[in-house]
Design a protein around this motif. Structure first.
Motif, PDB file in Angstrom:
ATOM      1  N   ALA A  17      35.471  46.878  32.643  1.00  0.00           N
ATOM      2  CA  ALA A  17      35.538  45.660  33.457  1.00  0.00           C
ATOM      3  C   ALA A  17      35.593  44.404  32.595  1.00  0.00           C
ATOM      4  CB  ALA A  17      34.341  45.599  34.403  1.00  0.00           C
ATOM      5  N   ALA A  18      34.848  44.409  31.494  1.00  0.00           N
ATOM      6  CA  ALA A  18      34.828  43.233  30.616  1.00  0.00           C
ATOM      7  C   ALA A  18      36.206  42.989  30.006  1.00  0.00           C
ATOM      8  CB  ALA A  18      33.792  43.421  29.512  1.00  0.00           C
ATOM      9  N   PHE A  19      36.907  44.079  29.654  1.00  0.00           N
ATOM     10  CA  PHE A  19      38.249  43.945  29.087  1.00  0.00           C
ATOM     11  C   PHE A  19      39.226  43.407  30.131  1.00  0.00           C
ATOM     12  CE2 PHE A  19      36.548  47.634  26.544  1.00  0.00           C
ATOM     13  CZ  PHE A  19      36.359  46.914  25.376  1.00  0.00           C
ATOM     14  N   HIS A  20      39.098  43.918  31.364  1.00  0.00           N
ATOM     15  CA  HIS A  20      39.946  43.418  32.452  1.00  0.00           C
ATOM     16  C   HIS A  20      39.707  41.922  32.658  1.00  0.00           C
ATOM     17  CE1 HIS A  20      41.960  46.936  34.040  1.00  0.00           C
ATOM     18  NE2 HIS A  20      40.833  47.622  34.035  1.00  0.00           N
ATOM     19  N   PHE A  21      38.442  41.530  32.634  1.00  0.00           N
ATOM     20  CA  PHE A  21      38.103  40.131  32.873  1.00  0.00           C
ATOM     21  C   PHE A  21      38.711  39.224  31.805  1.00  0.00           C
ATOM     22  CE2 PHE A  21      34.942  36.591  32.312  1.00  0.00           C
ATOM     23  CZ  PHE A  21      35.348  35.875  33.431  1.00  0.00           C
ATOM     24  N   VAL A  22      38.587  39.627  30.552  1.00  0.00           N
ATOM     25  CA  VAL A  22      39.140  38.823  29.454  1.00  0.00           C
ATOM     26  C   VAL A  22      40.656  38.685  29.612  1.00  0.00           C
ATOM     27  CG1 VAL A  22      39.554  38.747  26.966  1.00  0.00           C
ATOM     28  CG2 VAL A  22      37.296  39.366  27.836  1.00  0.00           C
ATOM     29  N   PHE A  39      34.039  36.780  40.662  1.00  0.00           N
ATOM     30  CA  PHE A  39      35.323  37.090  41.295  1.00  0.00           C
ATOM     31  C   PHE A  39      35.907  38.370  40.706  1.00  0.00           C
ATOM     32  CE2 PHE A  39      39.977  36.925  41.406  1.00  0.00           C
ATOM     33  CZ  PHE A  39      40.188  36.808  42.772  1.00  0.00           C
ATOM     34  N   ASN A  40      35.726  38.558  39.410  1.00  0.00           N
ATOM     35  CA  ASN A  40      36.226  39.768  38.753  1.00  0.00           C
ATOM     36  C   ASN A  40      35.624  41.026  39.369  1.00  0.00           C
ATOM     37  OD1 ASN A  40      37.830  40.934  36.510  1.00  0.00           O
ATOM     38  ND2 ASN A  40      35.837  41.624  35.772  1.00  0.00           N
ATOM     39  N   GLU A  41      34.377  40.918  39.857  1.00  0.00           N
ATOM     40  CA  GLU A  41      33.729  42.059  40.511  1.00  0.00           C
ATOM     41  C   GLU A  41      34.510  42.490  41.750  1.00  0.00           C
ATOM     42  OE1 GLU A  41      30.743  43.917  39.803  1.00  0.00           O
ATOM     43  OE2 GLU A  41      31.283  43.076  37.859  1.00  0.00           O
ATOM     44  N   GLU A  42      35.157  41.525  42.414  1.00  0.00           N
ATOM     45  CA  GLU A  42      35.915  41.827  43.625  1.00  0.00           C
ATOM     46  C   GLU A  42      37.204  42.588  43.323  1.00  0.00           C
ATOM     47  OE1 GLU A  42      36.558  38.335  45.978  1.00  0.00           O
ATOM     48  OE2 GLU A  42      34.555  37.545  45.566  1.00  0.00           O
ATOM     49  N   LEU A  43      37.588  42.631  42.055  1.00  0.00           N
ATOM     50  CA  LEU A  43      38.820  43.312  41.670  1.00  0.00           C
ATOM     51  C   LEU A  43      38.584  44.770  41.284  1.00  0.00           C
ATOM     52  CD1 LEU A  43      40.509  40.516  39.507  1.00  0.00           C
ATOM     53  CD2 LEU A  43      40.706  40.927  41.967  1.00  0.00           C
ATOM     54  N   LYS A  44      37.330  45.213  41.327  1.00  0.00           N
ATOM     55  CA  LYS A  44      37.021  46.601  40.986  1.00  0.00           C
ATOM     56  C   LYS A  44      37.751  47.557  41.929  1.00  0.00           C
ATOM     57  CE  LYS A  44      32.480  46.447  38.749  1.00  0.00           C
ATOM     58  NZ  LYS A  44      31.064  46.893  38.858  1.00  0.00           N
ATOM     59  N   GLY A  45      38.434  48.526  41.356  1.00  0.00           N
ATOM     60  CA  GLY A  45      39.125  49.524  42.159  1.00  0.00           C
ATOM     61  C   GLY A  45      40.423  49.047  42.771  1.00  0.00           C
ATOM     62  N   VAL A  46      40.818  47.807  42.473  1.00  0.00           N
ATOM     63  CA  VAL A  46      42.036  47.221  43.050  1.00  0.00           C
ATOM     64  C   VAL A  46      43.170  47.333  42.034  1.00  0.00           C
ATOM     65  CG1 VAL A  46      43.066  45.127  44.011  1.00  0.00           C
ATOM     66  CG2 VAL A  46      40.641  45.628  44.405  1.00  0.00           C
ATOM     67  N   ASP A  47      44.364  47.713  42.491  1.00  0.00           N
ATOM     68  CA  ASP A  47      45.462  47.886  41.542  1.00  0.00           C
ATOM     69  C   ASP A  47      45.938  46.543  40.986  1.00  0.00           C
ATOM     70  OD1 ASP A  47      47.674  46.762  43.135  1.00  0.00           O
ATOM     71  OD2 ASP A  47      47.508  48.546  44.374  1.00  0.00           O
ATOM     72  N   ARG A  48      46.785  46.612  39.976  1.00  0.00           N
ATOM     73  CA  ARG A  48      47.172  45.439  39.190  1.00  0.00           C
ATOM     74  C   ARG A  48      47.881  44.365  40.020  1.00  0.00           C
ATOM     75  NH1 ARG A  48      50.574  47.585  34.692  1.00  0.00           N
ATOM     76  NH2 ARG A  48      48.739  48.921  34.492  1.00  0.00           N
ATOM     77  N   ILE A  49      48.863  44.767  40.807  1.00  0.00           N
ATOM     78  CA  ILE A  49      49.634  43.797  41.585  1.00  0.00           C
ATOM     79  C   ILE A  49      48.775  43.141  42.663  1.00  0.00           C
ATOM     80  CG2 ILE A  49      51.537  43.529  43.220  1.00  0.00           C
ATOM     81  CD1 ILE A  49      52.455  43.679  40.353  1.00  0.00           C
ATOM     82  N   GLU A  50      47.929  43.932  43.311  1.00  0.00           N
ATOM     83  CA  GLU A  50      47.049  43.359  44.336  1.00  0.00           C
ATOM     84  C   GLU A  50      46.027  42.422  43.694  1.00  0.00           C
ATOM     85  OE1 GLU A  50      44.999  42.403  47.846  1.00  0.00           O
ATOM     86  OE2 GLU A  50      47.050  43.054  47.428  1.00  0.00           O
ATOM     87  N   SER A  51      45.547  42.773  42.497  1.00  0.00           N
ATOM     88  CA  SER A  51      44.623  41.888  41.779  1.00  0.00           C
ATOM     89  C   SER A  51      45.297  40.555  41.481  1.00  0.00           C
ATOM     90  CB  SER A  51      44.168  42.544  40.467  1.00  0.00           C
ATOM     91  OG  SER A  51      43.374  43.681  40.710  1.00  0.00           O
ATOM     92  N   LEU A  52      46.546  40.616  41.029  1.00  0.00           N
ATOM     93  CA  LEU A  52      47.293  39.390  40.738  1.00  0.00           C
ATOM     94  C   LEU A  52      47.475  38.563  42.007  1.00  0.00           C
ATOM     95  CD1 LEU A  52      48.951  37.578  38.856  1.00  0.00           C
ATOM     96  CD2 LEU A  52      50.944  39.020  39.358  1.00  0.00           C
ATOM     97  N   ARG A  53      47.780  39.227  43.112  1.00  0.00           N
ATOM     98  CA  ARG A  53      47.958  38.505  44.381  1.00  0.00           C
ATOM     99  C   ARG A  53      46.685  37.750  44.754  1.00  0.00           C
ATOM    100  NH1 ARG A  53      46.677  38.185  49.276  1.00  0.00           N
ATOM    101  NH2 ARG A  53      45.185  39.910  49.163  1.00  0.00           N
TER     102      ARG A  53
END
Length: 232
Positions: A17-22, A39-53
């Motif tokens: 998660a820390a790497f994703h956040f950075v 906010f990064n916690e809300e992206l757990k388990g979410v795919d890349r494109i949806e995270s970007l959205r």
């Protein structure tokens, strides 16, 4: 006895998660969007494109980019993320996971991976776990992401079992929901309130042992049999 255990990756096997956040934070700075760890916690388990959205939605920028441009941005984030995770080693396995995987193999329990990360095979290789899993679902073959149960159902299909014969382990709300909707026994790792929909929650992977999984499986069967005894 359950026939398989299907794991999520981030927050269950290791913590990236820390790497994703950075990586997301760096992209956010380029776009003029400030990201927080909460906010990064809300992206757990979410795919890349949806995270970007979701990130673009923070500044109402969703319509400012075409699908092709969004794909380029997502790739840019992933390229940076991949450079960061090169430093992962077997020492980055979360507590108790190595012993749990060994005990599952020793007891002939099948092991699967259901991660939204397209980088999962590379991360498993970095962790020295490539041969620890009987199957890994390729998220590129899925039509829907979590909380849809498709990824867990597919893992069961690849292991030649039914979902009701398996335990799913997740650290995110969306993942727990996917496990439940797949008709599997759901185990959460993390905050009990956030993961309240799970059948059982462990505060840490250090408590996640083969003996504990057997215990909660027996409790599940007892509760099911007791319920059936009242409905006959």
């Amino acid at each position: 006895m359950f026939k398989a255990v299907i794991f999520d990756l981030d927050g269950v096997i290791t913590d990236t998660a820390a790497f994703h956040f950075v990586a997301w934070k760096k992209l956010g700075e380029k776009l003029g969007i400030e990201l927080t760890e909460s906010f990064n916690e809300e992206l757990k388990g979410v795919d890349r494109i949806e995270s970007l959205r979701r990130i673009l939605a923070l500044r109402n920028q969703e319509l400012d980019f075409s699908n092709e441009e969004k794909a380029v941005l997502a790739t840019e984030k992933n390229d940076y993320y991949v450079t960061l995770i090169q430093q992962i080693t077997p020492n980055d396995l979360l507590p108790g996971i190595s012993d749990l995987l060994k005990d599952l193999k020793k007891n002939h329990i099948k092991v699967g991976l259901a991660s939204a990360s397209k980088n999962a095979p590379m991360i498993l290789n970095q962790l020295g776990l490539t041969n620890a899993f009987d199957t890994i679902v390729d998220p590129a073959t899925l039509s829907k992401g979590k909380p849809d149960p498709e990824i867990f159902v597919k893992a069961c299909e690849q292991l030649l079992i039914t979902p009701s014969e398996a335990i799913g382990i997740e650290d995110a709300y969306s993942g727990v929901q996917a496990i439940n909707d797949a008709n599997m026994l759901s185990v959460g790792v993390g905050d009990a309130e956030t993961l309240s929909a799970a059948d059982y929650v462990f505060s840490t992977t250090a408590n996640l042992t083969f003996e504990e999984l057997m215990h909660i499986w027996e409790l599940k069967n007892y509760a099911s049999n007791k319920k059936n005894s009242f409905t006959r």
